[in-house]
Scaffold this motif. Structure first.
Motif: not given
Length: 138
Positions: A30-31, A58-61, A86-87, A117-119
């Motif tokens: 999952x994003x 669940x993941x880095x933005x 930043x991330x 960046x992941x939309x």
């Protein structure tokens, strides 16, 4: 006969575990997901408004960006879209300060929309008080 019953039970147990394995893998893929709001602050001028962006996914933005900032109330501001932030790792919060000057008197409501960046986009709002260039967010 005992071997056939044992094999049937083994296939049932193994077959029933496949949906659990698939569910675990899908949650890992999952994003990012965002909670957006105003951080409690007292400030003056350009860095008076602090936008809190928490990644509850669940993941880095990557490269959090403000794509819209609107303020309702008796506030004058220069709406500059801020880019290249930043991330944000899962479970952490980033604080973004829009590069704009605020001036006004009274209560206001800020609505922010951010993306990465992941939309994925996230929208949030918060209330505060402004007296000239001084901003208070309770």
């Amino acid at each position: 006969m005992k071997k056939i019953i044992f094999l049937i039970i083994a296939f049932v147990i193994i077959g029933s575990s496949f949906p659990l394995i698939a569910a675990e893998n899908s949650s890992k893929n999952a994003g990012p997901e965002f909670e957006v709001g105003l951080e409690t602050s007292i400030g003056y001028g350009f860095h008076a408004l602090s936008i809190a962006v928490k990644n509850i996914g669940d993941s880095t933005a990557h490269n959090i960006t403000i794509i819209n900032l609107s303020i309702d109330g008796n506030v004058l501001y220069n709406n500059r879209v801020t880019t290249g932030w930043m991330d944000v790792e899962p479970g952490t919060t980033a604080f973004i300060y829009p590069n704009t000057m605020f001036f006004g008197f009274g209560r206001f409501t800020a609505t922010m929309t951010i993306t990465c960046d992941e939309g994925i986009t996230g929208t949030g709002s918060g209330n505060g008080f402004i007296f000239g260039p001084f901003i208070f967010v309770p």
